[in-house]
Enzyme design. Sequence first.
Site, mmCIF file in Angstrom:
data_model
loop_
_atom_site.group_PDB
_atom_site.id
_atom_site.type_symbol
_atom_site.label_atom_id
_atom_site.label_comp_id
_atom_site.label_asym_id
_atom_site.label_seq_id
_atom_site.Cartn_x
_atom_site.Cartn_y
_atom_site.Cartn_z
ATOM 1 N N ASP A 47 25.150 4.792 6.066
ATOM 2 C CA ASP A 47 24.414 5.866 6.726
ATOM 3 C C ASP A 47 22.914 5.619 6.661
ATOM 4 O O ASP A 47 22.410 4.919 5.782
ATOM 5 C CB ASP A 47 24.762 7.232 6.107
ATOM 6 C CG ASP A 47 24.461 7.320 4.617
ATOM 7 O OD1 ASP A 47 24.714 6.334 3.887
ATOM 8 O OD2 ASP A 47 23.957 8.368 4.167
ATOM 9 N N GLU A 62 25.396 8.142 1.288
ATOM 10 C CA GLU A 62 24.498 7.901 0.154
ATOM 11 C C GLU A 62 23.197 8.678 0.299
ATOM 12 O O GLU A 62 22.644 9.177 -0.682
ATOM 13 C CB GLU A 62 24.199 6.401 0.019
ATOM 14 C CG GLU A 62 23.468 6.007 -1.255
ATOM 15 C CD GLU A 62 21.941 6.126 -1.162
ATOM 16 O OE1 GLU A 62 21.270 6.123 -2.210
ATOM 17 O OE2 GLU A 62 21.421 6.219 -0.026
#
Length: 437
Positions: free
Chosen positions: A105, A168
């Site tokens: 991400d 994350e």
Amino acid sequence: MAAGMHGVQAKEAGDVTARVDAARDDLVALTQDLIRIPTLNPPGDCYRDICDYLAARLKRSGFAVELLRAEGTPGDSDRYPRWNVVARREGRRPGPCVHFNSHTDVVETGKGWTVDPFGGEEKDGRIYGRGACDMKGGLAASIVAAEAFIAACPDYPGAIEISGTADEETGGYGGVSWLAEKGYFDPARVQHVIIPEPLNKDRICLGHRGVWWAEIETHGRIAHGSMPFLGDCAVRHMGAVVQEMEASLFPALATRTTAMPVVPDGARHSTMNINSFHGGQAEPEPGYTGFPSACVPDSARMIVDRRYLIEENAEDVRQDVVDLLERVKAARAGFSYDLRELWQVSPTMTDRDAPVVRSVARAIEAVFDRPASYVVSPGTYDQKHIDRIGRLKDCIAYGPGILDLAHQPDEYVGIDDMMESAKVMALALCDLLKPAE
């Protein structure tokens, strides 16, 4: 490349680095492809797309692949499912497992870009784009490193794993945290973990500071804005909280320092950031042209982001804020508050004598002909879950890129940096999985 790595024959070291050199164009193209998949978080776009891409790539290299949705985790929905990919390639005989974990991400692009944030443009030896540095360049380098090692050392013992994980940037709860809870980072299954976060190509990141997030709400009483004396302004109460922070808490935090090798230097102190501040009426929807109503706000909310040191503990961190709020309460008529803890992660720091640290340090010295540097990250990353939930201590962050570029406009990763980091990772695999006979 400097000669000599304990446990690695010169021939195999030369072979594996030569194979990385031959993969330069592939590494560039792989990084560009990953950047061009806009995995924005929030909300969690294109997670399945990037997992499918990685699965196809790693299957071609002989990895067995699992696609895993972290159902029920924060942010997971049918519209934005939290997909992860875990790929494993078994060696020809028993041995340890080395796992490369990268998050897929990226954060919002923000303003100020001079290139397409998802174009993956190559220019002047750099690849530009959101996530280039943090951390799709590191993910690509780890894949090329693993493939080079497998080609050079096909009879290796043990196993190699590569994962691409979600979320994350928002805590990792739909990614590494969930996988750790499912046993994917059990020390009986995985023995060494390298997280290719952008901490510079010649530095080993041993861990990170702790984090404590909380929401403070102050209460008031609504009234007509023309008669504020009939109400009680919650924003003014929150202003008193900020004033007390400026007068007492921020100066106190600045005096607390750590022996952890945190970078940059300012992060060797305790810090706190006011992440957001909301008071009174909600912001109008875009395009609304009316005026706000005349009201005294009866609620104000602040989110604080406290980063703390290994010499501190979470209980004392919370008590600092409680004591501050109680001081304001004692001095201010009508003051009341709620304090809600959002999440907390303890500091972590891997020992310099841990096997993965020693192997990566030897590889760095072999590639750069100078000793590795050791640092600690100012902010947390997914090592927190591998340590806390997985109970796996042999874990570091090592990867290409400059940390200061993360989340910035015109983010980039240097191609040479990726190549050299890939060599380090490949040599570390040689050291961890193919000791000299």
